[in-house]
Design a protein around this motif. Structure first.
Motif, PDB file in Angstrom:
ATOM      1  N   VAL A 162      -4.030   8.152   2.577  1.00 19.40           N
ATOM      2  CA  VAL A 162      -4.600   6.809   2.429  1.00 19.40           C
ATOM      3  C   VAL A 162      -6.055   6.889   1.981  1.00 19.40           C
ATOM      4  O   VAL A 162      -6.483   6.197   1.044  1.00 19.40           O
ATOM      5  CB  VAL A 162      -4.481   6.026   3.751  1.00 19.40           C
ATOM      6  N   VAL A 163      -6.825   7.737   2.640  1.00 20.63           N
ATOM      7  CA  VAL A 163      -8.246   7.837   2.314  1.00 20.63           C
ATOM      8  C   VAL A 163      -8.442   8.407   0.907  1.00 20.63           C
ATOM      9  O   VAL A 163      -9.269   7.910   0.129  1.00 20.63           O
ATOM     10  CB  VAL A 163      -8.977   8.705   3.360  1.00 20.63           C
ATOM     11  N   GLN A 164      -7.688   9.428   0.547  1.00 23.38           N
ATOM     12  CA  GLN A 164      -7.815  10.007  -0.794  1.00 23.38           C
ATOM     13  C   GLN A 164      -7.436   9.001  -1.870  1.00 23.38           C
ATOM     14  O   GLN A 164      -8.102   8.915  -2.912  1.00 23.38           O
ATOM     15  CB  GLN A 164      -6.956  11.262  -0.896  1.00 23.38           C
ATOM     16  N   ALA A 165      -6.384   8.232  -1.628  1.00 19.80           N
ATOM     17  CA  ALA A 165      -5.991   7.219  -2.603  1.00 19.80           C
ATOM     18  C   ALA A 165      -7.055   6.135  -2.719  1.00 19.80           C
ATOM     19  O   ALA A 165      -7.344   5.643  -3.817  1.00 19.80           O
ATOM     20  CB  ALA A 165      -4.651   6.595  -2.193  1.00 19.80           C
ATOM     21  N   SER A 166      -7.640   5.771  -1.595  1.00 17.65           N
ATOM     22  CA  SER A 166      -8.703   4.764  -1.614  1.00 17.65           C
ATOM     23  C   SER A 166      -9.902   5.249  -2.420  1.00 17.65           C
ATOM     24  O   SER A 166     -10.469   4.499  -3.226  1.00 17.65           O
ATOM     25  CB  SER A 166      -9.124   4.438  -0.168  1.00 17.65           C
ATOM     26  N   GLU A 167     -10.274   6.497  -2.219  1.00 16.69           N
ATOM     27  CA  GLU A 167     -11.416   7.044  -2.949  1.00 16.69           C
ATOM     28  C   GLU A 167     -11.148   7.105  -4.452  1.00 16.69           C
ATOM     29  O   GLU A 167     -12.060   6.938  -5.261  1.00 16.69           O
ATOM     30  CB  GLU A 167     -11.736   8.439  -2.418  1.00 16.69           C
ATOM     31  N   ALA A 168      -9.886   7.338  -4.815  1.00 17.72           N
ATOM     32  CA  ALA A 168      -9.521   7.453  -6.234  1.00 17.72           C
ATOM     33  C   ALA A 168      -9.160   6.102  -6.851  1.00 17.72           C
ATOM     34  O   ALA A 168      -8.892   6.020  -8.055  1.00 17.72           O
ATOM     35  CB  ALA A 168      -8.343   8.412  -6.383  1.00 17.72           C
ATOM     36  N   GLY A 169      -9.147   5.035  -6.039  1.00 15.92           N
ATOM     37  CA  GLY A 169      -8.780   3.718  -6.546  1.00 15.92           C
ATOM     38  C   GLY A 169      -7.314   3.610  -6.892  1.00 15.92           C
ATOM     39  O   GLY A 169      -6.927   2.815  -7.767  1.00 15.92           O
ATOM     40  N   GLU A 170      -6.480   4.392  -6.228  1.00 16.81           N
ATOM     41  CA  GLU A 170      -5.054   4.405  -6.518  1.00 16.81           C
ATOM     42  C   GLU A 170      -4.280   3.512  -5.550  1.00 16.81           C
ATOM     43  O   GLU A 170      -4.670   3.336  -4.399  1.00 16.81           O
ATOM     44  CB  GLU A 170      -4.510   5.838  -6.421  1.00 16.81           C
ATOM     45  N   TRP A 171      -3.165   2.958  -6.042  1.00 19.44           N
ATOM     46  CA  TRP A 171      -2.252   2.181  -5.196  1.00 19.44           C
ATOM     47  C   TRP A 171      -1.159   3.103  -4.675  1.00 19.44           C
ATOM     48  O   TRP A 171      -0.500   3.787  -5.453  1.00 19.44           O
ATOM     49  CB  TRP A 171      -1.604   1.048  -5.993  1.00 19.44           C
ATOM     50  N   LEU A 172      -0.980   3.112  -3.376  1.00 17.29           N
ATOM     51  CA  LEU A 172       0.108   3.889  -2.794  1.00 17.29           C
ATOM     52  C   LEU A 172       1.414   3.107  -2.883  1.00 17.29           C
ATOM     53  O   LEU A 172       1.405   1.876  -2.994  1.00 17.29           O
ATOM     54  CB  LEU A 172      -0.202   4.201  -1.331  1.00 17.29           C
ATOM     55  N   PRO A 173       2.563   3.795  -2.847  1.00 12.76           N
ATOM     56  CA  PRO A 173       3.846   3.076  -2.878  1.00 12.76           C
ATOM     57  C   PRO A 173       3.963   2.102  -1.717  1.00 12.76           C
ATOM     58  O   PRO A 173       3.495   2.368  -0.610  1.00 12.76           O
ATOM     59  CB  PRO A 173       4.876   4.208  -2.750  1.00 12.76           C
ATOM     60  N   ARG A 174       4.563   0.953  -1.974  1.00 13.83           N
ATOM     61  CA  ARG A 174       4.762  -0.035  -0.916  1.00 13.83           C
ATOM     62  C   ARG A 174       5.802   0.464   0.090  1.00 13.83           C
ATOM     63  O   ARG A 174       6.679   1.253  -0.227  1.00 13.83           O
ATOM     64  CB  ARG A 174       5.249  -1.356  -1.500  1.00 13.83           C
TER      65      ARG A 174
END
Length: 208
Positions: A162-174
């Motif tokens: 979650v944190v890595q995706a947030s830093e990269a501005g990425e959307w995680l799968p729903r």
């Protein structure tokens, strides 16, 4: 309470907590104080805050993943391995009975995940003491929860993702395949209640 980085995002318009929910939260906090006083009267050495008044807890990933425990039992009249994490919940009658029937790990897996993370990150791997106060009758249930290392690792890996995706501005799968899913709109599924997701509009609007 465990806090992931993404939980800092404001809720969708009109999705703030209802007054009834806020009252339930307050009842939970007061229930915690009541049970803590009972444990101390029973002879347990229960520590619920540091010398400066702050709760005990952990912080990881640069402060973007953290949690605070209700308390730590250092010693007491019951023969068990100390010190132990203490986690308390104030529950309605039906939820309380479900926890008694199936145990917290099966009846409330979110609580079990909280406990496992506290045990792992605070290096308190002895079985934790979980107490559940029945808000309707003031009955008290208690159980020891063994450290689930696999669950702690799984939840920790999720926090990192979650944190890595947030830093990269990425959307995680729903977690759901459509906005009408119970996980999004709220309701019962597989015998469990899901509150309406306060970020559902943001999640589905403008995303493929």
């Amino acid at each position: 309470q465990i806090q992931y980085d993404y939980l800092a995002a404001p809720k969708d318009d009109g999705r703030a907590f209802e007054p009834r929910t806020l009252r339930i939260f307050e009842a939970g906090h007061r229930g915690e104080d009541i049970v803590a006083s009972w444990l101390r009267l029973a002879g347990f050495d229960l520590r619920t805050e540091r010398a400066d008044g702050r709760q005990f807890g952990f912080s990881a990933l640069g402060g973007r993943f953290k949690g605070h425990i209700d308390g730590c039992l250092v010693s007491g009249p019951v023969a068990m391995d100390y010190p132990v994490v203490w986690e308390n919940k104030a529950l309605g009658a039906s939820s309380w009975k479900d926890v008694i029937k199936r145990g917290v790990s099966l009846a409330r897996p979110v609580y079990a995940a909280q406990i496992a993370l506290y045990q792992a990150y605070m290096d308190l791997s002895n079985p934790a003491l979980f107490t559940a106060l029945n808000r309707d009758t003031m009955e008290l249930h208690s159980e020891l929860v063994p450290f689930d290392e696999r669950l702690a690792q799984e939840m920790s890996d999720r926090a990192v993702a979650v944190v890595q995706a947030s830093e990269a501005g990425e959307w995680l799968p729903r977690a759901a395949t459509e906005p009408a899913a119970v996980l999004c709109r709220g309701g019962m599924a597989a015998g469990k209640w899901h509150a309406p997701c306060p970020w559902a509009s943001r999640c589905w609007e403008g995303r493929p």
